[in-house]
Design a protein around this motif. Structure first.
Motif, PDB file in Angstrom:
ATOM      1  N   GLU A  26       4.825  28.504  -9.940  1.00 25.91           N
ATOM      2  CA  GLU A  26       4.593  28.463  -8.496  1.00 25.91           C
ATOM      3  C   GLU A  26       5.724  29.139  -7.735  1.00 25.91           C
ATOM      4  OE1 GLU A  26       3.671  24.641  -6.959  1.00 25.91           O
ATOM      5  OE2 GLU A  26       1.873  24.369  -8.186  1.00 25.91           O
ATOM      6  N   GLN A  89      -3.798  29.319 -10.354  1.00 23.20           N
ATOM      7  CA  GLN A  89      -2.874  28.609  -9.474  1.00 23.20           C
ATOM      8  C   GLN A  89      -2.728  29.272  -8.109  1.00 23.20           C
ATOM      9  OE1 GLN A  89       0.425  27.745 -12.696  1.00 23.20           O
ATOM     10  NE2 GLN A  89       0.783  26.438 -10.929  1.00 23.20           N
ATOM     11  N   THR A  90      -3.143  30.518  -7.996  1.00 21.29           N
ATOM     12  CA  THR A  90      -3.106  31.163  -6.677  1.00 21.29           C
ATOM     13  C   THR A  90      -4.280  30.735  -5.814  1.00 21.29           C
ATOM     14  OG1 THR A  90      -4.391  33.122  -7.376  1.00 21.29           O
ATOM     15  CG2 THR A  90      -2.004  33.186  -7.719  1.00 21.29           C
ATOM     16  N   GLY A  94      -2.000  22.808  -8.096  1.00 19.38           N
ATOM     17  CA  GLY A  94      -1.489  22.548  -9.433  1.00 19.38           C
ATOM     18  C   GLY A  94      -2.073  21.275 -10.033  1.00 19.38           C
TER      19      GLY A  94
END
Length: 298
Positions: A26, A89-90, A94
């Motif tokens: 991240e 994750q974009t 999470g």
């Protein structure tokens, strides 16, 4: 295949290491693309592993068939799942990503039923796996499921990553007897070769630039701890405990992340988290089977 207590210890250590991978990814994603994050991780890991092999003078086999096997392992265990998860994750949180990632043991046990002779499905395993998965959902929080209707492609990407991890765990059984450090080196070297052209062509949509110190540190942590150290442990556990048991680490990763937050950052444990941990631990005990067999014979 029953796990030894030393393998359980290594599995917990592996979960602690991989628990940080979502966090470091991240940080890196704030400045660089998903492909560059994956490329930096595997390329850095490959360079570090080759340095270790040279310093320790560990011989590397030159068998073509073995390097083809390393290449397949690198694609299944690094290039595909790393890219899919980091890209996912974009688009999603999470927490939701960790829930989808926790389906890995479920896919692994299904694949092992058809692709192995010694890791067959049992009712105890199925119940234990389902308890573990429910525990992950409860512990992470059902509110994370509120994003299920959004970013369908990202969710499918992480599910496909889980399938790829399952395939890799079964494929990796063929490396039993090979030094885990050599196997880890071969795997990440091949995945680095795959990711280099992908990252250089598709990873810099706005042109090349120099990331900040925080991103470099995150990539270094991903390369060294989350890849070099992690995969040495990974192949050690795989050789002694099998693919299905190894993939239980995805149940332990959320526990590790919460435990680290509680101990290092003073974060408060919630009732849901404690219930979820209990369900996961009970599921793992069922899969291990030792305590239940002792209770029956007592």
């Amino acid at each position: 295949m029953q796990m030894r207590w030393t393998d359980w210890t290594l599995l917990i250590i592996l979960s602690l290491i991989w628990g940080g991978s979502f966090y470091y990814a991240e940080i890196a994603l704030q400045e660089v693309s998903a492909f560059v994050v994956v490329w930096g991780r595997v390329l850095g890991a490959a360079l570090l592993l080759w340095l270790i092999l040279c310093v320790r003078r560990i011989p590397v086999p030159n068998s073509l068939s073995l390097w083809v096997a390393f290449f397949v392992m690198g694609v299944l265990n690094n290039a595909i799942p790393f890219s899919l998860i980091v890209w996912g994750q974009t688009e999603i949180t999470g927490s939701l990503a960790s829930i989808f990632n926790a389906t890995t043991p479920l896919f692994t046990i299904i694949l092992a039923q058809f692709l192995t002779t010694d890791e067959k499905i049992t009712s105890r395993k199925v119940i234990g796996l389902l308890l573990g998965f429910v525990g992950v959902v409860v512990m992470v929080g059902t509110e994370a499921l509120s994003g299920l209707s959004n970013a369908i492609l990202a969710q499918l990407a992480i599910l496909m990553a889980a399938v790829s991890y399952g395939c890799a765990a079964i494929w990796g059984r063929r490396f039993k007897g090979i030094n885990p450090m050599v196997t880890a080196t071969g795997q990440v070297t091949c995945s680095a070769l795959v990711m280099t052209p992908v990252a250089l062509i598709f990873g810099f949509p706005n042109g090349y630039f120099m990331p900040s110190v925080d991103v470099w540190v995150a990539l270094l942590m991903l390369a060294f701890f989350c890849t070099v150290v992690a995969y040495i442990l990974y192949f050690r556990i795989l050789a002694t405990s099998g693919a299905t048991n190894l993939m239980l680490v995805t149940f332990l990763v959320p526990i590790s992340a919460i435990a680290l937050g509680h101990s290092l950052l003073g974060e408060r444990l919630t009732v849901d988290q404690m219930i979820g941990m209990g369900l996961i631990l009970f599921g793992l005990l069922m899969i291990d089977g030792r305590l239940f067999r002792r209770a029956i014979t007592a």
